[in-house]
Design a protein around this motif. Structure first.
Motif, PDB file in Angstrom:
ATOM      1  N   SER A  61     -10.415  98.138  64.811  1.00 10.93           N
ATOM      2  CA  SER A  61     -10.427  98.843  63.530  1.00 10.93           C
ATOM      3  C   SER A  61      -9.384  98.218  62.616  1.00 10.93           C
ATOM      4  O   SER A  61      -8.603  97.349  63.031  1.00 10.93           O
ATOM      5  CB  SER A  61     -10.139 100.338  63.734  1.00 10.93           C
ATOM      6  OG  SER A  61      -8.876 100.525  64.338  1.00 10.93           O
ATOM      7  N   ARG A 110      -6.333  99.129  59.926  1.00 10.63           N
ATOM      8  CA  ARG A 110      -5.467 100.163  59.364  1.00 10.63           C
ATOM      9  C   ARG A 110      -5.041  99.756  57.954  1.00 10.63           C
ATOM     10  O   ARG A 110      -4.955  98.565  57.629  1.00 10.63           O
ATOM     11  CB  ARG A 110      -4.242 100.376  60.249  1.00 10.63           C
ATOM     12  CG  ARG A 110      -3.338  99.175  60.379  1.00 10.63           C
ATOM     13  CD  ARG A 110      -2.132  99.472  61.243  1.00 10.63           C
ATOM     14  NE  ARG A 110      -1.281  98.292  61.389  1.00 10.63           N
ATOM     15  CZ  ARG A 110      -0.363  97.928  60.499  1.00 10.63           C
ATOM     16  NH1 ARG A 110      -0.185  98.653  59.403  1.00 10.63           N
ATOM     17  NH2 ARG A 110       0.371  96.839  60.702  1.00 10.63           N
ATOM     18  N   THR A 151      -6.366  96.459  64.578  1.00 11.43           N
ATOM     19  CA  THR A 151      -5.862  97.145  65.773  1.00 11.43           C
ATOM     20  C   THR A 151      -6.980  97.280  66.801  1.00 11.43           C
ATOM     21  O   THR A 151      -8.140  97.486  66.438  1.00 11.43           O
ATOM     22  CB  THR A 151      -5.314  98.539  65.416  1.00 11.43           C
ATOM     23  OG1 THR A 151      -6.374  99.329  64.841  1.00 11.43           O
ATOM     24  CG2 THR A 151      -4.178  98.445  64.432  1.00 11.43           C
ATOM     25  N   ALA A 194      -3.289  93.923  60.283  1.00 14.04           N
ATOM     26  CA  ALA A 194      -3.865  95.258  60.136  1.00 14.04           C
ATOM     27  C   ALA A 194      -4.923  95.555  61.185  1.00 14.04           C
ATOM     28  O   ALA A 194      -5.325  96.718  61.357  1.00 14.04           O
ATOM     29  CB  ALA A 194      -4.464  95.413  58.739  1.00 14.04           C
ATOM     30  N   GLN A 234      -8.422  99.252  70.210  1.00 12.32           N
ATOM     31  CA  GLN A 234      -8.340 100.474  70.992  1.00 12.32           C
ATOM     32  C   GLN A 234      -8.589 100.141  72.459  1.00 12.32           C
ATOM     33  O   GLN A 234      -9.588  99.501  72.791  1.00 12.32           O
ATOM     34  CB  GLN A 234      -9.375 101.488  70.489  1.00 12.32           C
ATOM     35  CG  GLN A 234      -9.173 101.886  69.035  1.00 12.32           C
ATOM     36  CD  GLN A 234     -10.296 102.751  68.513  1.00 12.32           C
ATOM     37  OE1 GLN A 234     -11.258 103.008  69.228  1.00 12.32           O
ATOM     38  NE2 GLN A 234     -10.169 103.210  67.281  1.00 12.32           N
TER      39      GLN A 234
END
Length: 458
Positions: free
Chosen positions: A406, A408, A455, A453, A457
């Motif tokens: 993703s 951020r 990221t 930015a 998971q």
């Protein structure tokens, strides 16, 4: 200044003049420093005594809203306190307009990767000012023709004939206020309430929204590496909107086989294909495929182009090329919509094209955009979190996010998400990176922030 003051009856006329002048000052219609008419002149217009007007002026001076200057007149001295607003009203728009809402604007930032923004610094502004000034000196005072300024129609037909192999004479070109108005005119002429319109998925949101506003049932059709999946177009569709030269937003061109299949589909279904060739001028790789319009033998393709990406969005100039069977209705739709586009701007653009300035600008801009395109592609190549979609044209690149990745928010970094271009189908995780609005020197730092930015998971 021609003040509008309405007097009712004969009672306390000075108070009526006072109140209406006060309202005009408070809501900003009369601004600080503006000169009011002499009392004698205003009294003559209102057919009342000069003393009545003078009394109203004196009250406003005493209240601090006006000031008298000997030998100069009476002036507004106060800044407006509140803005004037229209009544809230009880009338409501059609339900579709309440559903559509208003798109959220992206915040500004130094590292601006917004899509569809050309670099205004590349535009030859001095040459453009010269051409516009010339047309303003000529002073065309009459209404223009709905189809557009004749020299511009001719210049565009020659330009797209040479650069894109589009089959069109000057009489086939209709000038519009950008590509969006071209789509609006087409919709007005062709879309019946409840008609099915097919669009690419993901695709261009303003087109989808426009067709819905005209009463169409808009259906998204999946796009793969060759373009729109012709087999997935609904049987009920009689209009399909595509961006074959540089699919928006993925960036892939429609293959020749898929173009042929789409035209054959249109022939079988008695349908119309809208071909939006929105930024095909900027090509960095192989020779472009033939436009659908030039492959069309049955007269089912409407070709739409715009100068918003090629030159500047503020010019608001576009065009369409339609089959002869639709041309009269489209010209009439343009006349009923806004009569005609700005004539001096059209005339200036005609000369801009004929003097070779457009071709020169495209060559210069293409070199710069190619360098930015390569810089982004080279930097992101090999990053397993992002998979670039192959593209060799236009003002943006698309990258698919790996599963579990993703993005951020980062202050100063402006990027668009691929999900924003999806309709009713499941959103595609990815990014669309425009490079027209960011300086080349800022791209490395912008991409560093972007990679920071990302990221994952776990």
């Amino acid at each position: 200044m021609d003040l509008h003051i309405t007097l009712e009856g004969r009672g306390d006329l000075a108070a009526q003049v006072y109140r209406q002048l006060l309202d005009a000052i408070l809501d900003g219609r009369l601004r600080s420093g503006e000169r009011l008419p002499p009392t004698r002149e205003l009294a003559r217009r209102l057919e009342i005594s000069r003393n009545t007007v003078a009394l109203a002026y004196d009250r406003l001076v005493a209240d601090g809203f006006l000031v008298g200057r000997a030998g100069a007149g009476t002036f507004v001295s106060a800044e407006p306190v509140r803005g004037r607003a229209a009544p809230k009203g009880v009338v409501r728009p059609r339900a579709i307009w309440r559903e559509l809402g208003t798109p959220t604007a992206l915040p500004a930032g130094r590292y601006d990767f917004r899509v569809g923004v050309p670099d205004a610094r590349l535009f030859p502004m001095e040459a453009w000012r010269r051409l516009v000034a010339r047309e303003l000196r000529i002073g065309i005072a009459s209404y223009g023709r709905p189809a557009g300024h004749e020299p511009l129609r001719g210049a565009i037909s020659r330009h797209i004939g040479i650069s894109r192999s589009v089959h069109a004479g000057p009489g086939d070109v209709l000038i519009t206020n950008g590509a969006q108005q071209a789509l609006d005119l087409i919709g007005r002429v062709l879309i019946e309430p409840g008609a099915c319109v097919a669009v690419e998925e993901p695709g261009y949101p303003p087109a989808r929204t426009l067709f819905r506003s005209l009463g169409a049932r808009v259906t998204g059709v999946p796009v793969d590496a060759e373009g729109i999946d012709v087999g997935a177009i609904p049987r009920a569709a009689r209009i399909v909107y595509v961006t074959p030269s540089h699919q928006f937003p993925l960036g892939t061109p429609m293959s020749l086989a898929r173009r042929a299949a789409l035209l054959a589909w249109a022939e079988r279904r008695n349908a119309v294909v809208i071909e939006d060739d929105y930024d095909s001028e900027f090509r960095f790789g192989e020779r472009p495929l033939e436009p659908l319009q030039s492959l069309d033998r049955a007269g089912r393709v409407i070709y739409v182009g715009s100068f918003s990406k090629t030159l500047l969005p503020m010019l608001r100039l576009g065009f369409l090329v339609a089959p002869a069977s639709l041309a009269p209705a489209l010209r009439e739709a343009k006349r009923l919509s806004d009569w005609h586009s700005d004539v001096p701007t059209q005339a200036a653009l005609a000369r801009f094209i004929d003097e070779g300035l457009l071709a020169r600008h495209i060559r210069k801009a293409t070199r710069e955009y190619a360098a930015r395109h390569a810089m982004i592609a080279d930097t992101l190549d090999g990053d397993e979190r992002l998979r670039l979609v192959p593209s060799t044209a236009g003002l943006h690149l698309c990258a698919r996010l790996a599963p579990g990745v993703s993005v951020r928010p980062v202050p100063g970094l402006v990027v668009e998400r691929l999900e924003a271009y999806c309709g009713e189908s499941p959103a595609l995780p990815g990014l669309v990176l425009g490079y027209g609005g960011i300086m080349r020197d800022d791209i490395p730092e912008g991409l560093r922030l972007l990679r920071h930015a990302l990221t994952e998971q776990h």
